[in-house]
Motif scaffolding. Structure first.
Motif, short mmCIF file in Angstrom:
data_model
loop_
_atom_site.label_atom_id
_atom_site.label_comp_id
_atom_site.label_asym_id
_atom_site.label_seq_id
_atom_site.Cartn_x
_atom_site.Cartn_y
_atom_site.Cartn_z
N ARG A 274 -8.23 16.58 -17.62
CA ARG A 274 -8.45 18.02 -17.45
C ARG A 274 -9.29 18.32 -16.21
O ARG A 274 -9.02 19.28 -15.48
N ARG A 275 -10.30 17.49 -15.94
CA ARG A 275 -11.10 17.70 -14.72
C ARG A 275 -10.25 17.49 -13.47
O ARG A 275 -10.35 18.25 -12.50
N THR A 276 -9.41 16.45 -13.50
CA THR A 276 -8.52 16.21 -12.36
C THR A 276 -7.58 17.38 -12.12
O THR A 276 -7.39 17.81 -10.97
N LEU A 277 -7.00 17.91 -13.19
CA LEU A 277 -6.06 19.02 -13.04
C LEU A 277 -6.75 20.29 -12.52
O LEU A 277 -6.17 21.05 -11.75
N THR A 278 -7.99 20.52 -12.92
CA THR A 278 -8.73 21.67 -12.40
C THR A 278 -8.87 21.58 -10.89
O THR A 278 -8.64 22.55 -10.16
#
Length: 430
Positions: free
Chosen positions: A391-395
């Protein structure tokens, strides 16, 4: 017809749009829009959003596959793409064969007449330069060639914006795609693979740029849990399915490929249900309904439900509410990734792998032609364990995609609307 690359050498400066009594610039949008494919319509929606923001006085209409849907949903005038209404039905009788053949000649005149009424025509996204799904040269490739040839002959700028391309084995289809690309006034691509494919087909792509898929310019929905979901319980898993029969070169094995895909996907859904996970089946095209029905019939459980999404915005809301997404269709993947949801691709083409790599999830891809339910389940569980990091990567990747699409629309304005950028017009004239 002399082939050109990029925008240079194209005649026909569009009328300025704005105040002062000037005639609004006339913009057409073209493609299989309103025909049931949510990805195509999402690309259209993104381009309309750009036009309404950057060029609010532009007069916009469409030449498309589903004019009634486009008029009702997007409130712009629309004309049917083909004169013959049965264009995409198999011609088995003499009357239908004659009608389809006559339609090819009539469409030459109809397309040219429509193009002539515009200063700019935009083909918004879509895989218009590929044959990763079954495709006949006299279908959409022929229509796209008519559009680009008409634009070149009549001085109307035709822009292929954020499109997909892939290597094409069929020679007639490849020739039509190559000439369409050469005759366009502007080209940009949704991934590097697409630009490389056009270059390998003999198109000069030295001045063409690559940007994220246009759907990344659409608004991002906020996640909301299902009201039936107990607090702390595992969330739903969205499984995006597809009426997948292989690509253009797989016609001899089409049914075998479909059976293996359906069997593997069904067994994966059944395994999720046995773990007590709610499963939401997603589609991306009207033809996918048969796959949903087959899975619902095979996995008879109240935990498995089917989405009735009618737009990419609806799909994004579904994926935003899920814990995890496993999807086949390209724009199912786009929706899930844009929503920031951990996603696993059932990849049917290189474009899916390229998208997952762009978003930092290239480790989470599984071949749609060879679905192994056990391996898929292993990858799925690994993805869920890594969910916070994913999720952090996608943000981060979504923020980058937004900035890059801002650059795409700025470049498009400079290339196609010189009246809005007088300094650009002066540079081109000098």
């Amino acid at each position: 017809m002399k082939p050109e690359s990029g925008v240079s050498g194209v005649s026909g400066v569009p009328r300025a749009s704005g105040a002062g009594g000037e005639t609004p610039v006339r913009v057409g949008v073209f493609g299989l829009l309103g025909s049931g494919n949510l990805g195509n319509d999402g690309s259209l929606e993104a381009v309309l959003g750009y036009l309404r923001t950057a060029h609010p006085d532009a007069a916009v209409d469409a030449l498309c596959g589903g004019p009634d849907v486009v008029m009702a949903r997007y409130r712009i005038p629309a004309t049917r793409l083909h004169w013959y209404r049965g264009e995409y039905r198999t011609a088995s009788r003499l009357g239908s064969m004659v009608g389809k053949g006559l339609g090819k000649f009539v469409d030459v005149l109809r397309t040219a007449a429509w193009v002539r009424k515009h200063d700019v025509v935009i083909v918004p996204g879509m895989g218009v330069l590929e044959a990763t799904l079954p495709l006949r040269p006299w279908g959409f490739p022929y229509s796209l060639f008519l559009l680009c040839a008409s634009g070149r002959l009549l001085g109307t700028r035709v822009a292929l914006v954020g499109v997909g391309a892939a290597a094409i084995g069929d020679r007639p289809t490849r020739a039509l795609v190559r000439w369409s690309a050469r005759l366009a006034a502007y080209r940009s691509y949704r991934d590097t693979l697409s630009r490389d494919a056009l270059r390998d087909m003999g198109v000069d792509t030295a001045h063409d740029e690559v940007y994220p898929d246009l759907a990344f310019a659409l608004p991002t929905p906020s996640a909301s849990a299902s009201p039936e979901q107990p607090a702390g319980a595992p969330g739903p898993v969205c499984v995006g399915v597809m009426d997948f029969h292989g690509g253009n070169d797989d016609r001899a094995r089409a049914e075998e490929i479909h059976r293996r895909y359906l069997d593997g996907t069904t067994r994966f859904v059944r395994a999720l249900v046995e773990d007590g996970r709610p499963v939401r089946l997603l589609t991306g095209d009207e033809c996918d309904a048969s796959v949903v029905a087959a899975i619902l019939d095979a996995v008879d459980s109240p935990l498995v439900t089917a989405s009735e999404a009618s737009s990419l915005a609806d799909l994004m809301k579904e994926t935003a509410a899920a814990d995890t997404v496993v999807a086949t269709r390209y724009h199912n993947l786009v929706c899930a990734l844009k929503a920031g949801t951990p996603t696993l691709a059932l990849s049917y083409a290189a474009k899916s792998d390229a998208l997952m790599a762009r978003m930092g999830l290239d480790a989470y891809s599984h071949p749609a032609r060879e679905v192994d339910p056990d391996e898929l389940l292993r990858q799925f569980r690994e993805l869920e364990r890594s969910a916070p990091e994913v999720r952090r990567t996608l943000t981060e990747r979504n923020l980058l995609a937004t900035r890059q699409l801002d650059d795409q629309f700025t470049a498009l304005t400079s290339a196609l609307f010189p009246a809005a950028h007088p300094e650009h017009a002066l540079r081109k004239a000098s």
